[in-house]
Design a protein around this motif. Structure first.
Motif, mmCIF file in Angstrom:
data_model
loop_
_atom_site.group_PDB
_atom_site.id
_atom_site.type_symbol
_atom_site.label_atom_id
_atom_site.label_comp_id
_atom_site.label_asym_id
_atom_site.label_seq_id
_atom_site.Cartn_x
_atom_site.Cartn_y
_atom_site.Cartn_z
ATOM 1 N N LEU A 15 -2.795 3.954 -2.875
ATOM 2 C CA LEU A 15 -2.863 2.993 -3.961
ATOM 3 C C LEU A 15 -2.413 1.630 -3.452
ATOM 4 O O LEU A 15 -1.429 1.536 -2.705
ATOM 5 C CB LEU A 15 -1.955 3.405 -5.116
ATOM 6 C CG LEU A 15 -2.419 4.559 -5.995
ATOM 7 C CD1 LEU A 15 -1.252 5.067 -6.845
ATOM 8 C CD2 LEU A 15 -3.580 4.128 -6.893
ATOM 9 N N ALA A 16 -3.122 0.595 -3.856
ATOM 10 C CA ALA A 16 -2.655 -0.770 -3.628
ATOM 11 C C ALA A 16 -1.855 -1.184 -4.864
ATOM 12 O O ALA A 16 -2.328 -1.027 -5.993
ATOM 13 C CB ALA A 16 -3.829 -1.716 -3.410
ATOM 14 N N MET A 17 -0.636 -1.690 -4.651
ATOM 15 C CA MET A 17 0.253 -2.043 -5.758
ATOM 16 C C MET A 17 0.630 -3.518 -5.662
ATOM 17 O O MET A 17 0.830 -4.056 -4.568
ATOM 18 C CB MET A 17 1.522 -1.188 -5.720
ATOM 19 C CG MET A 17 1.285 0.311 -5.713
ATOM 20 S SD MET A 17 0.658 0.959 -7.281
ATOM 21 C CE MET A 17 2.090 0.703 -8.339
ATOM 22 N N PHE A 55 -4.091 7.044 -9.452
ATOM 23 C CA PHE A 55 -5.273 6.911 -8.600
ATOM 24 C C PHE A 55 -6.543 7.029 -9.448
ATOM 25 O O PHE A 55 -7.509 6.279 -9.243
ATOM 26 C CB PHE A 55 -5.237 8.004 -7.528
ATOM 27 C CG PHE A 55 -6.276 7.878 -6.455
ATOM 28 C CD1 PHE A 55 -6.029 7.143 -5.307
ATOM 29 C CD2 PHE A 55 -7.510 8.512 -6.579
ATOM 30 C CE1 PHE A 55 -6.980 7.041 -4.303
ATOM 31 C CE2 PHE A 55 -8.470 8.415 -5.591
ATOM 32 C CZ PHE A 55 -8.197 7.675 -4.455
ATOM 33 N N VAL A 56 -6.549 7.945 -10.387
ATOM 34 C CA VAL A 56 -7.702 8.116 -11.279
ATOM 35 C C VAL A 56 -7.780 6.971 -12.282
ATOM 36 O O VAL A 56 -8.843 6.383 -12.511
ATOM 37 C CB VAL A 56 -7.610 9.468 -12.014
ATOM 38 C CG1 VAL A 56 -8.711 9.587 -13.078
ATOM 39 C CG2 VAL A 56 -7.704 10.628 -11.022
ATOM 40 N N ASP A 57 -6.651 6.610 -12.862
ATOM 41 C CA ASP A 57 -6.632 5.660 -13.980
ATOM 42 C C ASP A 57 -6.988 4.232 -13.589
ATOM 43 O O ASP A 57 -7.406 3.446 -14.450
ATOM 44 C CB ASP A 57 -5.251 5.661 -14.643
ATOM 45 C CG ASP A 57 -4.976 6.941 -15.421
ATOM 46 O OD1 ASP A 57 -5.930 7.706 -15.661
ATOM 47 O OD2 ASP A 57 -3.801 7.182 -15.776
ATOM 48 N N ARG A 101 2.121 -2.628 -10.486
ATOM 49 C CA ARG A 101 0.927 -2.042 -11.098
ATOM 50 C C ARG A 101 -0.154 -1.806 -10.055
ATOM 51 O O ARG A 101 -0.295 -2.590 -9.093
ATOM 52 C CB ARG A 101 0.385 -2.924 -12.227
ATOM 53 C CG ARG A 101 0.017 -4.319 -11.789
ATOM 54 C CD ARG A 101 -0.381 -5.177 -12.989
ATOM 55 N NE ARG A 101 -1.717 -4.884 -13.455
ATOM 56 C CZ ARG A 101 -2.784 -5.608 -13.100
ATOM 57 N NH1 ARG A 101 -2.656 -6.647 -12.274
ATOM 58 N NH2 ARG A 101 -3.972 -5.304 -13.586
ATOM 59 N N PRO A 102 -0.916 -0.741 -10.200
ATOM 60 C CA PRO A 102 -1.996 -0.472 -9.252
ATOM 61 C C PRO A 102 -3.096 -1.528 -9.359
ATOM 62 O O PRO A 102 -3.480 -1.923 -10.463
ATOM 63 C CB PRO A 102 -2.518 0.898 -9.686
ATOM 64 C CG PRO A 102 -1.442 1.500 -10.530
ATOM 65 C CD PRO A 102 -0.770 0.347 -11.195
ATOM 66 N N VAL A 103 -3.599 -1.951 -8.202
ATOM 67 C CA VAL A 103 -4.699 -2.910 -8.170
ATOM 68 C C VAL A 103 -5.842 -2.430 -7.274
ATOM 69 O O VAL A 103 -6.779 -3.181 -7.007
ATOM 70 C CB VAL A 103 -4.218 -4.306 -7.711
ATOM 71 C CG1 VAL A 103 -3.298 -4.928 -8.748
ATOM 72 C CG2 VAL A 103 -3.533 -4.235 -6.354
ATOM 73 N N GLY A 104 -5.763 -1.174 -6.829
ATOM 74 C CA GLY A 104 -6.839 -0.638 -6.015
ATOM 75 C C GLY A 104 -6.500 0.744 -5.493
ATOM 76 O O GLY A 104 -5.357 1.204 -5.611
ATOM 77 N N ILE A 127 0.847 -1.187 0.000
ATOM 78 C CA ILE A 127 0.000 0.000 0.000
ATOM 79 C C ILE A 127 0.886 1.241 0.000
ATOM 80 O O ILE A 127 1.794 1.361 0.833
ATOM 81 C CB ILE A 127 -0.940 0.030 1.219
ATOM 82 C CG1 ILE A 127 -1.776 -1.255 1.287
ATOM 83 C CG2 ILE A 127 -1.839 1.264 1.165
ATOM 84 C CD1 ILE A 127 -2.716 -1.457 0.115
ATOM 85 N N HIS A 128 0.635 2.149 -0.927
ATOM 86 C CA HIS A 128 1.466 3.343 -1.068
ATOM 87 C C HIS A 128 0.597 4.593 -0.924
ATOM 88 O O HIS A 128 -0.462 4.694 -1.544
ATOM 89 C CB HIS A 128 2.138 3.365 -2.452
ATOM 90 C CG HIS A 128 3.123 2.255 -2.658
ATOM 91 N ND1 HIS A 128 4.472 2.428 -2.499
ATOM 92 C CD2 HIS A 128 2.936 0.959 -2.995
ATOM 93 C CE1 HIS A 128 5.097 1.285 -2.738
ATOM 94 N NE2 HIS A 128 4.179 0.372 -3.040
ATOM 95 N N ARG A 129 1.069 5.540 -0.142
ATOM 96 C CA ARG A 129 0.362 6.814 -0.014
ATOM 97 C C ARG A 129 0.554 7.626 -1.289
ATOM 98 O O ARG A 129 1.650 7.704 -1.842
ATOM 99 C CB ARG A 129 0.903 7.599 1.188
ATOM 100 C CG ARG A 129 0.136 8.890 1.478
ATOM 101 C CD ARG A 129 0.634 9.539 2.764
ATOM 102 N NE ARG A 129 1.991 10.036 2.600
ATOM 103 C CZ ARG A 129 2.297 11.242 2.113
ATOM 104 N NH1 ARG A 129 1.335 12.064 1.713
ATOM 105 N NH2 ARG A 129 3.556 11.623 2.012
#
Length: 382
Positions: free
Chosen positions: A65-67, A22-24, A71-74, A10-12
């Motif tokens: 963001l969950a990474m 975050f949007v994409d 790659r972002p996953v949430g 999890i990344h701030r």
């Protein structure tokens, strides 16, 4: 032999690039969902950016963001709003902007939001609310097959189980109602409308966009008064009213926004908008290089299937009276006629409406109307 699964982290959100990710992530989550309508990326970025959204003048938020595997996953937000604390009591924090590709990411994101809220001194979490009750409140729990109308959210069916698995229970349900607006009012309601037009104390007028700032202030003042007793209500500040007015102005049509006056004093209002989602669905969230020109052209004389009533209110002093229903139905009937004749609409959506707002539910339950979507706001003691 299968490779080990990549570790979730999890990344701030700290940079402009993070905010874009975050949007994409929503495009990844919903890429195979035919009911999802891509939001305008610039609108979402503006919502989450301090200095652009005046909500941040009375609230603070963190985004994560969950990474996994780079790659972002949430994603998720957590927020503390001074006005929410004043209205709903000390210790009430919120989370929202929630999206996830799997249950592991969902659990980690919700836990991260809760941890931040506890550190901020919160003892109760409400969610999802993105970011304010005036943005996109609630999680869609019924009505997944039909695309949402403008300013309403859409979610994956799995989210409900993931949120409830984290220990959340229902706080309130929000409903939207849909009806065929080609159907005339039943005689009983039509007689009520006709008697209102004969009443010299009642006046019904369209807004004047040449006095837009003044008219917006009247509408939002009525809104703050009319909704003040509703669960979850948070008043719009002066700067938020100006911000909302600027965002709404391109989709405000004078013959679809009404102020009802009693003895010359504004007593009720109703805003109807064409379903802008029908006009933006093919833009893939991008206004540039060509999306802006397409949208401007379409907004000149919009023709849509659905109209939406996102905001409506009757002054608190009149609520519960016959006059309140009369003013509401007069505005609804005027909007219905114009929507069909000028904008080519066949259906209308009214809402959202709180499940315990009996006055608005009685108005929304017009002949032929039914609940088409249910959104749930959850709560949990921290």
């Amino acid at each position: 032999m299968n490779a080990p699964a990549a570790t979730l982290s999890i990344h701030r959100v700290a940079t402009a690039a993070d905010r874009r990710k975050f949007v994409d992530i929503a495009w990844e989550v919903y890429r195979d969902d035919p009911a999802w309508v891509p939001p305008l990326k610039s609108e979402v970025l503006g919502l989450i950016t301090p200095g652009k959204n005046p909500w941040f003048e009375h609230a603070r938020a963190e985004l994560w963001l969950a990474m996994r595997g780079g790659r972002p996953v949430g994603r998720i937000s957590a927020q503390v709003d001074r006005l929410v604390l004043e209205q709903m009591g000390p210790g009430t924090g919120q989370w929202g902007m929630f999206e996830a590709l799997d249950s592991e990411a969902a659990a980690a994101l919700i836990a991260t939001a809760e941890e931040w809220l506890r550190a901020e001194g919160m003892s109760r979490a409400l969610g999802p609310i993105s970011l304010s009750i005036w943005d996109e409140p609630g999680l869609l729990i019924a009505g997944f097959d039909e695309a949402p109308t403008a300013m309403m959210g859409h979610h994956r069916p799995e989210y409900r189980g993931w949120v409830e698995a984290a220990g959340y229970g229902k706080a309130r349900d929000l409903y939207t109602y849909e009806l065929d607006i080609r159907i005339n009012m039943v005689p009983l309601i039509q007689r009520l409308i006709d008697s209102g037009h004969r009443n010299p104390r009642i006046g019904l007028r369209e807004v004047d966009k040449n006095r837009f700032d003044e008219e917006a202030a009247i509408l939002m003042s009525l809104l703050n008064d009319a909704w003040s007793e509703n669960w979850g209500f948070v008043p719009l500040t002066a700067s938020e009213i100006a911000y909302v007015g600027k965002k709404l102005r391109p989709i405000i049509y004078e013959d679809l926004v009404y102020v009802a006056e009693l003895d010359g004093v504004p007593a009720a209002f109703m805003i109807t908008i064409p379903d802008i989602n029908e006009l933006t669905a093919d833009l893939d969230g991008r206004l540039f290089p060509f999306g802006w020109a397409k949208l401007l052209w379409r907004l000149r004389k919009p023709r849509v299937r659905r109209m939406r009533v996102p905001l409506m209110g009757v002054a608190k002093r009149l609520q519960g009276s016959r006059l309140a229903s009369q003013l509401a139905f007069m505005m609804i009937e005027k909007s219905r006629q114009v929507s069909v004749a000028k904008y080519g609409a066949t259906h209308g959506e009214f809402g959202w409406v709180l499940e315990d707002n009996q006055g608005m539910m009685s108005i929304a339950q017009l002949p032929g109307a039914g609940i088409n979507k249910t959104y749930r706001i959850y709560e949990k003691a921290l």
